[in-house]
Design an enzyme around this catalytic site. Structure first.
Site, PDB file in Angstrom:
ATOM      1  N   ARG A 173       0.848  -1.185   0.000  1.00  0.00           N
ATOM      2  CA  ARG A 173       0.000   0.000   0.000  1.00  0.00           C
ATOM      3  C   ARG A 173       0.883   1.234   0.000  1.00  0.00           C
ATOM      4  O   ARG A 173       1.795   1.369   0.817  1.00  0.00           O
ATOM      5  CB  ARG A 173      -0.907   0.031   1.241  1.00  0.00           C
ATOM      6  CG  ARG A 173      -1.999  -1.034   1.240  1.00  0.00           C
ATOM      7  CD  ARG A 173      -3.089  -0.677   0.233  1.00  0.00           C
ATOM      8  NE  ARG A 173      -4.193  -1.639   0.247  1.00  0.00           N
ATOM      9  CZ  ARG A 173      -4.250  -2.724  -0.500  1.00  0.00           C
ATOM     10  NH1 ARG A 173      -3.229  -3.026  -1.293  1.00  0.00           N
ATOM     11  NH2 ARG A 173      -5.297  -3.529  -0.450  1.00  0.00           N
ATOM     12  N   GLU A 222      -3.187   7.337  -6.860  1.00  0.00           N
ATOM     13  CA  GLU A 222      -2.906   6.766  -8.177  1.00  0.00           C
ATOM     14  C   GLU A 222      -3.944   7.234  -9.183  1.00  0.00           C
ATOM     15  O   GLU A 222      -5.106   7.451  -8.820  1.00  0.00           O
ATOM     16  CB  GLU A 222      -2.895   5.233  -8.082  1.00  0.00           C
ATOM     17  CG  GLU A 222      -1.801   4.700  -7.169  1.00  0.00           C
ATOM     18  CD  GLU A 222      -1.798   3.183  -7.067  1.00  0.00           C
ATOM     19  OE1 GLU A 222      -2.658   2.531  -7.703  1.00  0.00           O
ATOM     20  OE2 GLU A 222      -0.936   2.635  -6.361  1.00  0.00           O
ATOM     21  N   HIS A 236       1.812   0.088 -10.434  1.00  0.00           N
ATOM     22  CA  HIS A 236       0.902  -0.832  -9.742  1.00  0.00           C
ATOM     23  C   HIS A 236       0.683  -2.102 -10.582  1.00  0.00           C
ATOM     24  O   HIS A 236      -0.448  -2.454 -10.929  1.00  0.00           O
ATOM     25  CB  HIS A 236      -0.443  -0.159  -9.442  1.00  0.00           C
ATOM     26  CG  HIS A 236      -1.160  -0.798  -8.282  1.00  0.00           C
ATOM     27  ND1 HIS A 236      -1.979  -0.092  -7.441  1.00  0.00           N
ATOM     28  CD2 HIS A 236      -1.178  -2.083  -7.820  1.00  0.00           C
ATOM     29  CE1 HIS A 236      -2.479  -0.908  -6.523  1.00  0.00           C
ATOM     30  NE2 HIS A 236      -1.999  -2.120  -6.735  1.00  0.00           N
TER      31      HIS A 236
END
Length: 526
Positions: free
Chosen positions: A231, A260, A277
Protein backbone atom coordinates in the site's frame (compact mmCIF):
# COMPACT_ATOMS: atom_id res chain seq x y z
CA UNK A 1 -42.22 -16.46 -11.35
CA UNK A 2 -38.44 -16.59 -11.51
CA UNK A 3 -37.07 -16.89 -7.98
CA UNK A 4 -33.40 -17.15 -8.99
CA UNK A 5 -31.14 -14.60 -7.35
CA UNK A 6 -29.94 -11.77 -9.59
CA UNK A 7 -26.26 -10.83 -9.87
CA UNK A 8 -24.90 -7.62 -11.39
CA UNK A 9 -21.36 -7.78 -12.76
CA UNK A 10 -20.37 -4.12 -12.81
CA UNK A 11 -16.75 -4.49 -13.90
CA UNK A 12 -15.05 -7.00 -16.17
CA UNK A 13 -14.12 -10.33 -14.64
CA UNK A 14 -12.99 -13.65 -16.10
CA UNK A 15 -15.48 -15.39 -18.37
CA UNK A 16 -15.12 -18.49 -16.23
CA UNK A 17 -16.47 -16.60 -13.21
CA UNK A 18 -19.48 -15.33 -15.16
CA UNK A 19 -20.28 -18.79 -16.51
CA UNK A 20 -20.04 -20.23 -13.00
CA UNK A 21 -22.63 -17.73 -11.78
CA UNK A 22 -24.95 -18.21 -14.75
CA UNK A 23 -25.34 -21.88 -13.88
CA UNK A 24 -27.17 -20.91 -10.68
CA UNK A 25 -28.32 -17.29 -10.95
CA UNK A 26 -29.57 -14.64 -13.36
CA UNK A 27 -26.51 -12.59 -14.31
CA UNK A 28 -26.38 -9.16 -15.94
CA UNK A 29 -23.03 -7.84 -17.18
CA UNK A 30 -23.65 -4.08 -17.18
CA UNK A 31 -20.53 -1.94 -17.09
CA UNK A 32 -22.17 1.42 -17.78
CA UNK A 33 -25.09 3.58 -16.75
CA UNK A 34 -26.21 5.07 -13.45
CA UNK A 35 -25.67 2.45 -10.78
CA UNK A 36 -28.01 4.09 -8.26
CA UNK A 37 -30.95 3.43 -10.57
CA UNK A 38 -30.12 -0.28 -10.99
CA UNK A 39 -28.63 -1.58 -7.78
CA UNK A 40 -31.98 -2.10 -6.07
CA UNK A 41 -32.88 -4.93 -8.45
CA UNK A 42 -29.98 -7.20 -7.51
CA UNK A 43 -29.13 -9.66 -4.75
CA UNK A 44 -25.39 -9.41 -5.44
CA UNK A 45 -22.96 -7.11 -7.18
CA UNK A 46 -19.41 -7.80 -8.35
CA UNK A 47 -16.95 -4.93 -8.73
CA UNK A 48 -13.24 -4.23 -9.03
CA UNK A 49 -11.53 -1.03 -7.92
CA UNK A 50 -13.25 1.56 -10.14
CA UNK A 51 -16.76 1.28 -8.65
CA UNK A 52 -17.31 3.14 -5.38
CA UNK A 53 -20.01 1.60 -3.24
CA UNK A 54 -20.85 4.39 -0.81
CA UNK A 55 -23.31 4.22 2.06
CA UNK A 56 -25.94 5.95 -0.09
CA UNK A 57 -25.57 3.41 -2.89
CA UNK A 58 -25.63 0.51 -0.46
CA UNK A 59 -28.82 1.90 1.09
CA UNK A 60 -30.44 1.80 -2.34
CA UNK A 61 -29.47 -1.85 -2.73
CA UNK A 62 -32.57 -3.02 -0.91
CA UNK A 63 -32.12 -6.62 -2.07
CA UNK A 64 -28.35 -6.81 -1.73
CA UNK A 65 -27.03 -9.77 0.20
CA UNK A 66 -23.42 -9.82 -0.98
CA UNK A 67 -20.85 -7.49 -2.50
CA UNK A 68 -18.02 -9.24 -4.34
CA UNK A 69 -14.74 -7.40 -4.86
CA UNK A 70 -12.59 -9.06 -7.53
CA UNK A 71 -9.27 -8.27 -5.91
CA UNK A 72 -7.77 -7.70 -2.48
CA UNK A 73 -8.47 -4.12 -1.45
CA UNK A 74 -11.97 -3.06 -0.36
CA UNK A 75 -11.24 0.62 0.19
CA UNK A 76 -13.95 1.46 -2.36
CA UNK A 77 -16.70 -0.21 -0.30
CA UNK A 78 -18.32 1.30 2.80
CA UNK A 79 -17.84 -1.79 4.98
CA UNK A 80 -19.67 -0.32 8.00
CA UNK A 81 -22.78 0.50 5.96
CA UNK A 82 -22.80 -2.96 4.39
CA UNK A 83 -22.32 -4.68 7.74
CA UNK A 84 -25.20 -2.82 9.38
CA UNK A 85 -27.48 -4.00 6.60
CA UNK A 86 -26.25 -7.57 6.91
CA UNK A 87 -24.55 -7.52 3.50
CA UNK A 88 -21.54 -9.79 3.16
CA UNK A 89 -18.50 -8.13 1.60
CA UNK A 90 -16.21 -10.73 0.06
CA UNK A 91 -12.98 -10.31 -1.84
CA UNK A 92 -10.38 -12.51 -3.51
CA UNK A 93 -7.33 -12.13 -1.28
CA UNK A 94 -5.44 -15.11 -2.64
CA UNK A 95 -5.90 -14.33 -6.34
CA UNK A 96 -2.80 -12.18 -6.65
CA UNK A 97 -0.64 -13.79 -3.96
CA UNK A 98 1.77 -15.44 -6.40
CA UNK A 99 1.84 -12.49 -8.80
CA UNK A 100 2.50 -9.96 -6.05
CA UNK A 101 5.21 -12.07 -4.44
CA UNK A 102 6.91 -12.55 -7.81
CA UNK A 103 6.72 -8.83 -8.57
CA UNK A 104 8.25 -8.11 -5.16
CA UNK A 105 11.18 -10.34 -6.04
CA UNK A 106 11.43 -8.63 -9.44
CA UNK A 107 11.64 -5.25 -7.67
CA UNK A 108 14.21 -6.70 -5.28
CA UNK A 109 16.40 -7.88 -8.16
CA UNK A 110 15.96 -4.63 -10.10
CA UNK A 111 16.94 -2.65 -7.01
CA UNK A 112 20.00 -4.76 -6.24
CA UNK A 113 21.33 -4.79 -9.82
CA UNK A 114 20.18 -1.36 -11.09
CA UNK A 115 18.48 -3.03 -14.03
CA UNK A 116 16.01 -0.21 -14.90
CA UNK A 117 18.74 2.44 -14.83
CA UNK A 118 21.15 0.40 -16.94
CA UNK A 119 18.38 -0.39 -19.41
CA UNK A 120 17.46 3.28 -19.77
CA UNK A 121 21.11 4.26 -20.28
CA UNK A 122 21.65 1.69 -23.01
CA UNK A 123 18.49 2.83 -24.77
CA UNK A 124 20.13 6.25 -24.92
CA UNK A 125 23.31 4.78 -26.44
CA UNK A 126 25.39 4.76 -23.24
CA UNK A 127 27.61 1.91 -22.02
CA UNK A 128 28.12 2.46 -18.26
CA UNK A 129 29.11 -0.83 -16.65
CA UNK A 130 30.91 0.70 -13.67
CA UNK A 131 28.22 3.28 -12.96
CA UNK A 132 25.50 0.69 -12.46
CA UNK A 133 27.46 -1.85 -10.44
CA UNK A 134 25.08 -3.75 -8.17
CA UNK A 135 25.21 -5.97 -5.11
CA UNK A 136 24.57 -9.69 -4.58
CA UNK A 137 21.50 -10.84 -2.66
CA UNK A 138 23.01 -14.06 -1.30
CA UNK A 139 23.95 -13.62 2.32
CA UNK A 140 22.06 -10.34 2.67
CA UNK A 141 19.31 -9.82 5.25
CA UNK A 142 15.80 -9.04 4.07
CA UNK A 143 13.25 -7.81 6.59
CA UNK A 144 9.60 -8.54 5.86
CA UNK A 145 7.00 -6.36 7.56
CA UNK A 146 3.76 -8.35 7.51
CA UNK A 147 4.01 -12.13 7.29
CA UNK A 148 0.63 -12.83 5.70
CA UNK A 149 0.14 -14.98 2.63
CA UNK A 150 2.12 -12.69 0.33
CA UNK A 151 4.80 -12.08 2.93
CA UNK A 152 5.20 -15.82 3.39
CA UNK A 153 5.57 -16.35 -0.36
CA UNK A 154 8.23 -13.65 -0.46
CA UNK A 155 10.00 -15.27 2.49
CA UNK A 156 10.21 -18.61 0.68
CA UNK A 157 11.48 -17.03 -2.52
CA UNK A 158 14.03 -14.85 -0.72
CA UNK A 159 15.33 -17.88 1.17
CA UNK A 160 15.72 -19.61 -2.19
CA UNK A 161 18.00 -16.77 -3.23
CA UNK A 162 20.22 -17.49 -0.26
CA UNK A 163 19.09 -14.51 1.79
CA UNK A 164 18.71 -14.40 5.54
CA UNK A 165 15.02 -13.74 6.18
CA UNK A 166 13.72 -11.89 9.23
CA UNK A 167 10.19 -10.64 9.77
CA UNK A 168 7.94 -8.67 12.09
CA UNK A 169 4.27 -9.52 12.46
CA UNK A 170 2.78 -9.47 15.96
CA UNK A 171 -0.34 -11.46 14.98
CA UNK A 172 1.43 -14.46 13.44
CA UNK A 173 2.18 -17.37 15.77
CA UNK A 174 5.78 -18.17 16.61
CA UNK A 175 5.35 -21.68 15.24
CA UNK A 176 4.56 -20.25 11.82
CA UNK A 177 7.88 -18.38 11.78
CA UNK A 178 9.69 -21.61 12.61
CA UNK A 179 7.83 -23.53 9.88
CA UNK A 180 8.94 -20.94 7.32
CA UNK A 181 12.52 -20.77 8.57
CA UNK A 182 12.07 -17.06 9.26
CA UNK A 183 13.66 -15.29 12.22
CA UNK A 184 10.99 -13.55 14.31
CA UNK A 185 11.71 -9.98 15.38
CA UNK A 186 10.18 -9.01 18.71
CA UNK A 187 9.78 -5.38 17.67
CA UNK A 188 9.79 -3.53 14.39
CA UNK A 189 12.79 -1.53 15.63
CA UNK A 190 14.72 -4.81 15.85
CA UNK A 191 13.94 -5.39 12.18
CA UNK A 192 15.00 -1.86 11.24
CA UNK A 193 18.34 -2.37 12.97
CA UNK A 194 19.23 -5.58 11.10
CA UNK A 195 17.63 -5.51 7.66
CA UNK A 196 19.60 -4.55 4.56
CA UNK A 197 16.43 -4.78 2.47
CA UNK A 198 12.96 -4.04 3.84
CA UNK A 199 9.83 -5.14 2.00
CA UNK A 200 6.35 -4.08 3.08
CA UNK A 201 3.42 -6.50 3.11
CA UNK A 202 1.21 -4.96 5.78
CA UNK A 203 -2.39 -3.81 5.32
CA UNK A 204 -3.30 -0.16 5.47
CA UNK A 205 -4.64 0.65 8.93
CA UNK A 206 -4.55 3.63 11.25
CA UNK A 207 -1.40 2.16 12.82
CA UNK A 208 0.43 1.34 9.58
CA UNK A 209 -0.39 4.47 7.55
CA UNK A 210 2.80 6.50 7.26
CA UNK A 211 4.76 3.91 9.25
CA UNK A 212 7.90 4.43 7.15
CA UNK A 213 8.64 8.05 8.03
CA UNK A 214 11.74 10.00 8.97
CA UNK A 215 11.78 8.52 12.48
CA UNK A 216 11.64 4.99 11.08
CA UNK A 217 14.36 5.69 8.51
CA UNK A 218 16.60 7.04 11.27
CA UNK A 219 16.43 3.66 13.02
CA UNK A 220 17.48 1.71 9.92
CA UNK A 221 20.91 0.67 8.78
CA UNK A 222 22.77 3.07 6.52
CA UNK A 223 22.30 2.10 2.90
CA UNK A 224 19.06 0.18 3.45
CA UNK A 225 16.89 -0.51 0.42
CA UNK A 226 13.07 -0.31 0.55
CA UNK A 227 10.51 -2.26 -1.47
CA UNK A 228 6.76 -1.59 -1.42
CA UNK A 229 4.22 -3.59 -3.38
CA UNK A 230 1.58 -3.42 -0.64
CA UNK A 231 0.00 0.00 0.00
CA UNK A 232 1.41 3.35 -1.03
CA UNK A 233 0.15 5.09 2.11
CA UNK A 234 2.52 3.04 4.27
CA UNK A 235 5.39 5.35 3.28
CA UNK A 236 5.65 9.11 3.75
CA UNK A 237 6.90 10.11 0.28
CA UNK A 238 8.70 13.30 1.27
CA UNK A 239 10.56 11.51 4.07
CA UNK A 240 11.63 8.74 1.68
CA UNK A 241 12.93 11.28 -0.83
CA UNK A 242 14.96 13.04 1.86
CA UNK A 243 16.36 9.70 3.05
CA UNK A 244 17.40 8.82 -0.51
CA UNK A 245 18.97 12.23 -1.09
CA UNK A 246 20.96 11.94 2.15
CA UNK A 247 22.16 8.42 1.33
CA UNK A 248 20.51 6.90 4.39
CA UNK A 249 18.36 4.89 1.97
CA UNK A 250 20.45 3.56 -0.91
CA UNK A 251 17.42 2.94 -3.07
CA UNK A 252 13.74 2.10 -3.20
CA UNK A 253 11.50 0.12 -5.52
CA UNK A 254 7.83 1.11 -5.47
CA UNK A 255 4.77 -0.32 -7.18
CA UNK A 256 2.06 1.44 -5.14
CA UNK A 257 1.37 5.06 -4.23
CA UNK A 258 -0.84 7.00 -1.85
CA UNK A 259 -2.67 8.52 -4.84
CA UNK A 260 -2.91 6.77 -8.18
CA UNK A 261 -2.27 7.27 -11.05
CA UNK A 262 0.99 8.70 -9.72
CA UNK A 263 3.09 11.33 -11.52
CA UNK A 264 4.87 12.96 -8.58
CA UNK A 265 8.47 13.56 -7.55
CA UNK A 266 9.28 9.92 -6.74
CA UNK A 267 9.73 9.38 -10.48
CA UNK A 268 12.55 11.94 -10.65
CA UNK A 269 15.22 10.02 -8.72
CA UNK A 270 17.34 7.32 -10.42
CA UNK A 271 17.73 5.50 -7.09
CA UNK A 272 13.96 5.01 -6.89
CA UNK A 273 12.60 2.28 -9.18
CA UNK A 274 8.93 2.78 -9.99
CA UNK A 275 6.29 0.60 -11.67
CA UNK A 276 2.61 1.52 -12.22
CA UNK A 277 0.90 -0.83 -9.74
CA UNK A 278 1.75 -3.98 -11.71
CA UNK A 279 1.94 -6.50 -8.87
CA UNK A 280 -1.41 -8.12 -9.61
CA UNK A 281 -1.31 -7.40 -13.33
CA UNK A 282 -0.86 -10.88 -14.70
CA UNK A 283 -3.39 -12.74 -16.77
CA UNK A 284 -3.45 -15.55 -14.25
CA UNK A 285 -4.09 -13.25 -11.29
CA UNK A 286 -6.86 -11.34 -13.01
CA UNK A 287 -8.64 -14.52 -14.09
CA UNK A 288 -8.22 -16.02 -10.63
CA UNK A 289 -9.68 -12.92 -8.97
CA UNK A 290 -12.81 -13.20 -11.11
CA UNK A 291 -13.39 -16.89 -10.53
CA UNK A 292 -12.54 -16.68 -6.83
CA UNK A 293 -14.97 -13.84 -6.14
CA UNK A 294 -17.67 -15.54 -8.21
CA UNK A 295 -17.32 -18.61 -5.99
CA UNK A 296 -17.61 -16.43 -2.88
CA UNK A 297 -20.74 -14.70 -4.20
CA UNK A 298 -22.31 -18.07 -5.05
CA UNK A 299 -21.56 -19.38 -1.55
CA UNK A 300 -23.14 -16.31 0.05
CA UNK A 301 -26.30 -16.50 -2.06
CA UNK A 302 -26.68 -20.21 -1.28
CA UNK A 303 -26.23 -19.73 2.46
CA UNK A 304 -22.87 -21.46 2.64
CA UNK A 305 -19.79 -20.35 4.55
CA UNK A 306 -18.03 -17.44 2.83
CA UNK A 307 -14.37 -17.98 3.59
CA UNK A 308 -13.17 -14.62 2.26
CA UNK A 309 -15.76 -12.29 3.80
CA UNK A 310 -14.00 -9.19 5.10
CA UNK A 311 -16.77 -8.37 7.59
CA UNK A 312 -16.89 -11.87 9.09
CA UNK A 313 -13.92 -13.30 11.03
CA UNK A 314 -12.01 -15.57 8.69
CA UNK A 315 -10.86 -19.06 9.60
CA UNK A 316 -7.58 -20.51 8.48
CA UNK A 317 -7.91 -23.80 6.62
CA UNK A 318 -6.41 -25.72 9.52
CA UNK A 319 -8.84 -24.02 11.96
CA UNK A 320 -11.82 -24.65 9.68
CA UNK A 321 -11.06 -28.37 9.65
CA UNK A 322 -11.50 -28.46 13.43
CA UNK A 323 -14.20 -25.83 13.98
CA UNK A 324 -16.26 -26.19 10.79
CA UNK A 325 -18.53 -28.96 12.14
CA UNK A 326 -19.38 -26.76 15.14
CA UNK A 327 -20.79 -23.90 13.05
CA UNK A 328 -24.27 -25.43 12.55
CA UNK A 329 -24.21 -26.63 16.17
CA UNK A 330 -23.49 -23.09 17.39
CA UNK A 331 -26.38 -21.67 15.37
CA UNK A 332 -28.82 -24.17 16.89
CA UNK A 333 -27.51 -23.72 20.42
CA UNK A 334 -27.93 -19.94 20.09
CA UNK A 335 -31.48 -20.36 18.81
CA UNK A 336 -32.33 -22.90 21.52
CA UNK A 337 -30.90 -20.81 24.37
CA UNK A 338 -32.72 -17.66 23.28
CA UNK A 339 -36.00 -19.54 22.81
CA UNK A 340 -35.74 -21.14 26.26
CA UNK A 341 -35.03 -17.67 27.67
CA UNK A 342 -38.23 -16.36 26.09
CA UNK A 343 -36.34 -14.04 23.77
CA UNK A 344 -35.15 -11.88 26.68
CA UNK A 345 -31.42 -11.29 27.01
CA UNK A 346 -29.12 -8.80 28.66
CA UNK A 347 -25.98 -10.85 28.21
CA UNK A 348 -24.96 -13.82 26.06
CA UNK A 349 -21.93 -15.80 27.15
CA UNK A 350 -20.37 -18.42 24.88
CA UNK A 351 -17.83 -20.86 26.32
CA UNK A 352 -15.60 -23.31 24.48
CA UNK A 353 -14.20 -26.36 26.22
CA UNK A 354 -11.60 -28.87 25.12
CA UNK A 355 -9.32 -28.90 22.11
CA UNK A 356 -11.41 -26.33 20.23
CA UNK A 357 -10.52 -23.73 22.86
CA UNK A 358 -7.04 -23.54 21.33
CA UNK A 359 -8.41 -22.15 18.04
CA UNK A 360 -9.91 -18.86 16.87
CA UNK A 361 -13.57 -19.27 17.87
CA UNK A 362 -14.88 -15.81 16.93
CA UNK A 363 -16.82 -17.15 13.95
CA UNK A 364 -18.55 -19.68 16.21
CA UNK A 365 -19.65 -16.86 18.50
CA UNK A 366 -21.15 -15.06 15.51
CA UNK A 367 -22.94 -18.28 14.62
CA UNK A 368 -24.43 -18.38 18.13
CA UNK A 369 -25.62 -14.77 17.80
CA UNK A 370 -27.04 -15.50 14.37
CA UNK A 371 -29.10 -18.32 15.80
CA UNK A 372 -30.13 -16.29 18.84
CA UNK A 373 -31.50 -13.36 16.86
CA UNK A 374 -32.78 -14.79 13.59
CA UNK A 375 -36.26 -15.52 14.91
CA UNK A 376 -36.57 -12.40 17.08
CA UNK A 377 -35.64 -9.60 14.66
CA UNK A 378 -37.68 -7.93 11.95
CA UNK A 379 -34.59 -7.19 9.87
CA UNK A 380 -32.63 -10.02 8.23
CA UNK A 381 -30.00 -11.43 10.57
CA UNK A 382 -26.84 -13.18 9.51
CA UNK A 383 -23.28 -13.66 10.65
CA UNK A 384 -22.40 -10.23 9.29
CA UNK A 385 -24.68 -8.03 11.37
CA UNK A 386 -25.44 -10.30 14.34
CA UNK A 387 -22.92 -8.54 16.60
CA UNK A 388 -24.20 -5.14 15.47
CA UNK A 389 -27.72 -6.22 16.42
CA UNK A 390 -26.47 -7.29 19.85
CA UNK A 391 -24.90 -3.86 20.34
CA UNK A 392 -28.06 -2.10 19.16
CA UNK A 393 -30.11 -4.10 21.67
CA UNK A 394 -27.64 -3.39 24.46
CA UNK A 395 -26.80 -7.07 24.86
CA UNK A 396 -23.34 -7.78 26.23
CA UNK A 397 -21.53 -10.58 24.39
CA UNK A 398 -18.62 -12.42 25.93
CA UNK A 399 -16.70 -15.59 25.18
CA UNK A 400 -14.28 -17.73 27.13
CA UNK A 401 -12.06 -20.66 26.28
CA UNK A 402 -11.18 -23.53 28.60
CA UNK A 403 -8.80 -26.15 27.16
CA UNK A 404 -10.09 -28.83 29.55
CA UNK A 405 -13.47 -30.54 29.21
CA UNK A 406 -14.73 -33.11 31.72
CA UNK A 407 -16.78 -35.41 29.50
CA UNK A 408 -16.25 -34.37 25.88
CA UNK A 409 -13.32 -33.74 23.58
CA UNK A 410 -15.02 -30.48 22.57
CA UNK A 411 -18.05 -28.72 24.01
CA UNK A 412 -19.86 -25.45 23.28
CA UNK A 413 -21.95 -23.84 26.03
CA UNK A 414 -24.30 -20.89 25.55
CA UNK A 415 -25.69 -18.98 28.52
CA UNK A 416 -28.33 -16.27 28.21
CA UNK A 417 -28.81 -13.90 31.14
CA UNK A 418 -31.90 -11.70 31.46
CA UNK A 419 -34.43 -10.49 34.02
CA UNK A 420 -32.33 -11.93 36.81
CA UNK A 421 -32.43 -15.44 35.36
CA UNK A 422 -30.04 -17.65 33.45
CA UNK A 423 -30.63 -20.23 30.73
CA UNK A 424 -27.79 -22.51 29.67
CA UNK A 425 -27.50 -25.09 26.91
CA UNK A 426 -24.49 -27.04 25.72
CA UNK A 427 -23.64 -29.37 22.90
CA UNK A 428 -21.04 -31.16 20.86
CA UNK A 429 -20.73 -33.21 17.69
CA UNK A 430 -20.80 -36.99 17.59
CA UNK A 431 -19.46 -39.51 15.07
CA UNK A 432 -17.69 -39.23 11.74
CA UNK A 433 -20.72 -37.48 10.26
CA UNK A 434 -20.64 -34.80 13.01
CA UNK A 435 -24.19 -35.25 14.31
CA UNK A 436 -25.35 -32.33 16.45
CA UNK A 437 -25.68 -33.50 20.03
CA UNK A 438 -27.33 -31.73 22.95
CA UNK A 439 -25.33 -32.32 26.12
CA UNK A 440 -27.13 -30.08 28.56
CA UNK A 441 -30.12 -27.78 28.98
CA UNK A 442 -31.79 -25.87 31.80
CA UNK A 443 -29.36 -27.23 34.36
CA UNK A 444 -29.75 -30.89 33.37
CA UNK A 445 -27.22 -33.16 31.68
CA UNK A 446 -28.65 -34.78 28.55
CA UNK A 447 -27.65 -36.98 25.65
CA UNK A 448 -29.93 -36.47 22.66
CA UNK A 449 -29.43 -35.58 19.02
CA UNK A 450 -30.70 -32.14 18.08
CA UNK A 451 -33.60 -32.24 15.63
CA UNK A 452 -35.69 -29.61 13.84
CA UNK A 453 -38.51 -29.93 16.42
CA UNK A 454 -37.55 -30.23 20.07
CA UNK A 455 -39.56 -30.30 23.29
CA UNK A 456 -38.57 -29.88 26.94
CA UNK A 457 -40.87 -30.88 29.79
CA UNK A 458 -40.01 -30.44 33.48
CA UNK A 459 -41.76 -32.54 36.09
CA UNK A 460 -41.55 -33.87 39.66
CA UNK A 461 -39.34 -36.98 39.78
CA UNK A 462 -41.91 -39.49 40.97
CA UNK A 463 -42.97 -42.86 39.49
CA UNK A 464 -45.30 -42.88 36.50
CA UNK A 465 -44.45 -39.45 35.10
CA UNK A 466 -42.86 -40.66 31.86
CA UNK A 467 -45.88 -42.86 31.17
CA UNK A 468 -48.30 -39.96 31.69
CA UNK A 469 -46.22 -37.84 29.33
CA UNK A 470 -46.35 -40.56 26.71
CA UNK A 471 -50.12 -40.67 27.01
CA UNK A 472 -50.36 -36.90 26.55
CA UNK A 473 -48.26 -37.07 23.37
CA UNK A 474 -50.27 -40.04 22.06
CA UNK A 475 -53.66 -38.42 22.68
CA UNK A 476 -52.47 -35.29 20.84
CA UNK A 477 -51.27 -37.35 17.87
CA UNK A 478 -47.65 -36.17 18.18
CA UNK A 479 -45.03 -38.87 17.67
CA UNK A 480 -41.85 -38.88 19.76
CA UNK A 481 -38.84 -39.67 17.57
CA UNK A 482 -36.23 -39.62 20.32
CA UNK A 483 -36.18 -39.04 24.06
CA UNK A 484 -33.76 -38.42 26.91
CA UNK A 485 -34.48 -37.84 30.59
CA UNK A 486 -32.36 -36.35 33.33
CA UNK A 487 -32.81 -35.29 36.93
CA UNK A 488 -31.01 -33.16 39.47
CA UNK A 489 -31.43 -35.72 42.30
CA UNK A 490 -33.71 -38.57 43.24
CA UNK A 491 -37.11 -37.22 44.21
CA UNK A 492 -36.30 -33.74 42.93
CA UNK A 493 -37.19 -32.40 39.51
CA UNK A 494 -36.52 -34.03 36.16
CA UNK A 495 -36.39 -32.96 32.53
CA UNK A 496 -37.54 -34.88 29.49
CA UNK A 497 -36.06 -33.72 26.18
CA UNK A 498 -37.76 -35.06 23.07
CA UNK A 499 -37.49 -34.70 19.33
CA UNK A 500 -40.87 -34.94 17.61
CA UNK A 501 -42.03 -35.60 14.07
CA UNK A 502 -44.63 -32.82 13.83
CA UNK A 503 -45.20 -29.43 15.48
CA UNK A 504 -46.69 -29.47 18.98
CA UNK A 505 -50.45 -28.97 18.85
CA UNK A 506 -52.48 -26.91 21.35
CA UNK A 507 -54.05 -30.15 22.52
CA UNK A 508 -50.63 -31.43 23.55
CA UNK A 509 -49.87 -28.37 25.63
CA UNK A 510 -53.30 -28.58 27.23
CA UNK A 511 -52.81 -32.26 28.03
CA UNK A 512 -49.41 -31.64 29.62
CA UNK A 513 -50.81 -28.77 31.69
CA UNK A 514 -53.79 -30.82 32.88
CA UNK A 515 -51.47 -33.68 33.88
CA UNK A 516 -49.80 -31.33 36.36
CA UNK A 517 -46.31 -31.09 34.87
CA UNK A 518 -44.22 -28.06 35.87
CA UNK A 519 -43.78 -26.59 32.40
CA UNK A 520 -43.29 -27.53 28.76
CA UNK A 521 -41.61 -25.71 25.91
CA UNK A 522 -41.51 -26.71 22.26
CA UNK A 523 -38.99 -25.11 19.95
CA UNK A 524 -38.51 -25.11 16.18
CA UNK A 525 -34.80 -25.42 15.41
CA UNK A 526 -35.33 -26.08 11.71
Amino acid sequence: MNDRAKVLVREKIADGGIEMLKEKFDVDVDLEGELSEKIGAYDAIIIRSATKLTADLIEKGTRLRVIGRAGVGVDNVDIAAATRKGIIVANAPDANTVSTAEHTIALLMALARNIPQAYAAMKQGEWERSKWKGIELAGKTIGIIGLGKIGQQVARKAAGLGMRVIAFDPVVAKDRFRELGVERMETIDDLYAEAEFITLHAPRTAETTGMLNKDAFAKMRDGVRIINAARGALIVDDDLIEAVKSGKVAGAALDVYAKEPYTGPLTEYPAIVVTPHLAASTGEAQDRAGTDVAAQVAAALEGELVTNAVNIPALREEDLAILGPFLPLSVKLGRLAMALAGGRAEKIEVSYFGNMANYDTRLLTLAVLNGAFEQTEEQPVNWVNARVIAEDRGIQVSEESKPKSRDFTNLVRVRVFGDGSEVAVSGTTIGTDNRLWLAGALGYELEIELAPLMGFVRYEDVPGQIGRLGVAFGEAGVNIANMAVSRTRQGGTALMAVSIDSPAKPALLEGIEKAGFLDARFIDLG
